[in-house]
Design a protein around this motif. Structure first.
Motif, PDB file in Angstrom:
ATOM      1  N   SER A  47      -8.963  -4.023 -16.601  1.00 41.09           N
ATOM      2  CA  SER A  47      -8.462  -5.282 -16.041  1.00 41.09           C
ATOM      3  C   SER A  47      -8.899  -5.408 -14.589  1.00 41.09           C
ATOM      4  N   GLU A  48      -8.890  -6.622 -14.076  1.00 42.30           N
ATOM      5  CA  GLU A  48      -9.218  -6.816 -12.668  1.00 42.30           C
ATOM      6  C   GLU A  48      -8.248  -6.045 -11.777  1.00 42.30           C
ATOM      7  N   VAL A  49      -6.989  -6.010 -12.168  1.00 43.29           N
ATOM      8  CA  VAL A  49      -5.988  -5.320 -11.356  1.00 43.29           C
ATOM      9  C   VAL A  49      -6.293  -3.823 -11.286  1.00 43.29           C
ATOM     10  N   LEU A  50      -6.677  -3.219 -12.403  1.00 45.56           N
ATOM     11  CA  LEU A  50      -7.041  -1.802 -12.386  1.00 45.56           C
ATOM     12  C   LEU A  50      -8.296  -1.592 -11.534  1.00 45.56           C
ATOM     13  N   SER A  89       0.561  -2.031   0.155  1.00 45.53           N
ATOM     14  CA  SER A  89       0.766  -3.172   1.048  1.00 45.53           C
ATOM     15  C   SER A  89      -0.564  -3.827   1.429  1.00 45.53           C
ATOM     16  N   ARG A  90      -1.527  -3.033   1.837  1.00 50.40           N
ATOM     17  CA  ARG A  90      -2.824  -3.573   2.274  1.00 50.40           C
ATOM     18  C   ARG A  90      -3.566  -4.239   1.117  1.00 50.40           C
ATOM     19  N   VAL A  91      -3.596  -3.586  -0.029  1.00 50.98           N
ATOM     20  CA  VAL A  91      -4.276  -4.186  -1.188  1.00 50.98           C
ATOM     21  C   VAL A  91      -3.554  -5.468  -1.602  1.00 50.98           C
ATOM     22  N   GLY A  92      -2.224  -5.451  -1.562  1.00 52.82           N
ATOM     23  CA  GLY A  92      -1.452  -6.653  -1.889  1.00 52.82           C
ATOM     24  C   GLY A  92      -1.778  -7.809  -0.958  1.00 52.82           C
ATOM     25  N   GLU A  93      -1.894  -7.535   0.338  1.00 55.11           N
ATOM     26  CA  GLU A  93      -2.270  -8.576   1.303  1.00 55.11           C
ATOM     27  C   GLU A  93      -3.622  -9.186   0.953  1.00 55.11           C
ATOM     28  N   LEU A  94      -4.580  -8.330   0.633  1.00 57.63           N
ATOM     29  CA  LEU A  94      -5.933  -8.817   0.319  1.00 57.63           C
ATOM     30  C   LEU A  94      -5.953  -9.588  -0.992  1.00 57.63           C
ATOM     31  N   MET A  95      -5.164  -9.137  -1.961  1.00 55.21           N
ATOM     32  CA  MET A  95      -5.079  -9.863  -3.225  1.00 55.21           C
ATOM     33  C   MET A  95      -4.448 -11.236  -3.027  1.00 55.21           C
ATOM     34  N   ALA A  96      -3.410 -11.302  -2.211  1.00 50.97           N
ATOM     35  CA  ALA A  96      -2.751 -12.589  -1.944  1.00 50.97           C
ATOM     36  C   ALA A  96      -3.728 -13.551  -1.274  1.00 50.97           C
ATOM     37  N   GLN A  97      -4.483 -13.042  -0.314  1.00 55.61           N
ATOM     38  CA  GLN A  97      -5.464 -13.886   0.376  1.00 55.61           C
ATOM     39  C   GLN A  97      -6.523 -14.417  -0.585  1.00 55.61           C
ATOM     40  N   ALA A  98      -6.827 -13.659  -1.628  1.00 56.35           N
ATOM     41  CA  ALA A  98      -7.840 -14.080  -2.600  1.00 56.35           C
ATOM     42  C   ALA A  98      -7.265 -14.981  -3.695  1.00 56.35           C
ATOM     43  N   GLY A  99      -5.940 -15.126  -3.738  1.00 58.55           N
ATOM     44  CA  GLY A  99      -5.335 -16.032  -4.705  1.00 58.55           C
ATOM     45  C   GLY A  99      -4.759 -15.380  -5.954  1.00 58.55           C
ATOM     46  N   TYR A 100      -4.546 -14.067  -5.926  1.00 63.53           N
ATOM     47  CA  TYR A 100      -3.915 -13.404  -7.069  1.00 63.53           C
ATOM     48  C   TYR A 100      -2.424 -13.715  -7.085  1.00 63.53           C
ATOM     49  N   SER A 101      -1.844 -13.685  -8.279  1.00 65.63           N
ATOM     50  CA  SER A 101      -0.428 -14.002  -8.455  1.00 65.63           C
ATOM     51  C   SER A 101       0.460 -12.864  -7.954  1.00 65.63           C
ATOM     52  N   GLU A 102       1.728 -13.196  -7.745  1.00 64.22           N
ATOM     53  CA  GLU A 102       2.699 -12.182  -7.329  1.00 64.22           C
ATOM     54  C   GLU A 102       2.807 -11.075  -8.380  1.00 64.22           C
ATOM     55  N   ASP A 103       2.744 -11.436  -9.658  1.00 64.23           N
ATOM     56  CA  ASP A 103       2.823 -10.420 -10.725  1.00 64.23           C
ATOM     57  C   ASP A 103       1.625  -9.480 -10.683  1.00 64.23           C
ATOM     58  N   GLU A 104       0.430 -10.021 -10.448  1.00 65.26           N
ATOM     59  CA  GLU A 104      -0.768  -9.177 -10.361  1.00 65.26           C
ATOM     60  C   GLU A 104      -0.692  -8.248  -9.150  1.00 65.26           C
ATOM     61  N   ILE A 105      -0.200  -8.784  -8.054  1.00 65.87           N
ATOM     62  CA  ILE A 105      -0.040  -7.975  -6.837  1.00 65.87           C
ATOM     63  C   ILE A 105       0.983  -6.868  -7.083  1.00 65.87           C
ATOM     64  N   ALA A 106       2.078  -7.209  -7.729  1.00 63.95           N
ATOM     65  CA  ALA A 106       3.115  -6.208  -8.029  1.00 63.95           C
ATOM     66  C   ALA A 106       2.561  -5.123  -8.948  1.00 63.95           C
ATOM     67  N   GLU A 107       1.741  -5.510  -9.913  1.00 66.29           N
ATOM     68  CA  GLU A 107       1.148  -4.526 -10.823  1.00 66.29           C
ATOM     69  C   GLU A 107       0.222  -3.569 -10.069  1.00 66.29           C
ATOM     70  N   ALA A 108      -0.633  -4.099  -9.213  1.00 64.87           N
ATOM     71  CA  ALA A 108      -1.528  -3.247  -8.427  1.00 64.87           C
ATOM     72  C   ALA A 108      -0.724  -2.343  -7.499  1.00 64.87           C
ATOM     73  N   SER A 109       0.299  -2.893  -6.879  1.00 62.90           N
ATOM     74  CA  SER A 109       1.133  -2.112  -5.968  1.00 62.90           C
ATOM     75  C   SER A 109       1.812  -0.964  -6.699  1.00 62.90           C
ATOM     76  N   SER A 110       2.306  -1.232  -7.882  1.00 60.39           N
ATOM     77  CA  SER A 110       2.939  -0.192  -8.692  1.00 60.39           C
ATOM     78  C   SER A 110       1.947   0.917  -9.030  1.00 60.39           C
ATOM     79  N   MET A 111       0.726   0.531  -9.364  1.00 59.78           N
ATOM     80  CA  MET A 111      -0.306   1.525  -9.659  1.00 59.78           C
ATOM     81  C   MET A 111      -0.586   2.385  -8.431  1.00 59.78           C
ATOM     82  N   LEU A 112      -0.721   1.752  -7.281  1.00 56.03           N
ATOM     83  CA  LEU A 112      -1.068   2.478  -6.064  1.00 56.03           C
ATOM     84  C   LEU A 112       0.058   3.381  -5.571  1.00 56.03           C
TER      85      LEU A 112
END
Length: 186
Positions: A47-50, A89-112
């Protein structure tokens, strides 16, 4: 440029500032590229998130220095937790700036933050990628600096973090000495 390409480029730009060098490149940048290559190889349909979590696994790792935390296991574990929170936190910031959803950001954050290892397939996939990168690129230099007992302990800990499928694949791909290979029989 796609959202994925935007985030990966932003992670690379952040990691290009790493003052530590490895093979003539900023250390975190090289690590992120190795993580992406192993992720692509091990999980070609990731997935893109992974893919983002793999590339951002050590984003700005140099910012939190191990030496700034207390000695011993408790200090080490706090450093690792704080690093995971920083990476998320840093990856979440960059994902938000690129337009990823809160759920996608939360998933990446959980992985990290390694939440749900052994229970969440995506978190486990990231951990398998991390372990393969360690074995492939960092184990030999590490083993040259430590006692055989410490090496065996680290290999056993690494194997325990991996999925059964990844352990079997590692045994088939890497030519490990018998005592180290036995550590993969978890």
């Amino acid at each position: 440029m796609s959202k994925l390409a935007t985030v990966l480029a932003a992670i690379d730009a952040a990691n290009a500032k790493d003052p530590r060098m490895d093979e003539g490149q900023p250390e975190a940048l090289l690590y992120g590229q190795r993580m992406s290559a192993e992720c692509d190889r091990l999980f070609p349909n990731a997935s893109e998130v992974l893919q983002i979590a793999a590339r951002g696994q050590h984003i700005e790792r140099w910012v939190l220095k191990r030496a700034d935390f207390p000695e011993g296991r408790a200090g080490y574990l706090k450093w690792r937790r704080d690093l995971g929170a920083h990476h998320a936190s840093r990856v979440g910031e960059l994902m938000a700036q690129a337009g990823y959803s809160e759920d996608e950001i939360a998933e990446a954050s959980s992985m990290l933050r390694k939440e749900g290892i052994k229970r969440n397939d995506q978190v486990q996939a990231l951990e398998d990628v991390i372990c393969f990168v360690f074995i492939k690129w960092y184990f030999a230099p590490f083993s040259g600096k430590h006692s055989p007992e410490k090496i065996l302990d680290i290999v056993a800990k690494t194997a325990r973090k991996m999925s059964a499928k990844a352990r079997a694949r590692a045994l088939s791909e890497f030519d490990l000495p018998a005592d180290l290979a036995a550590a993969f029989d978890v």
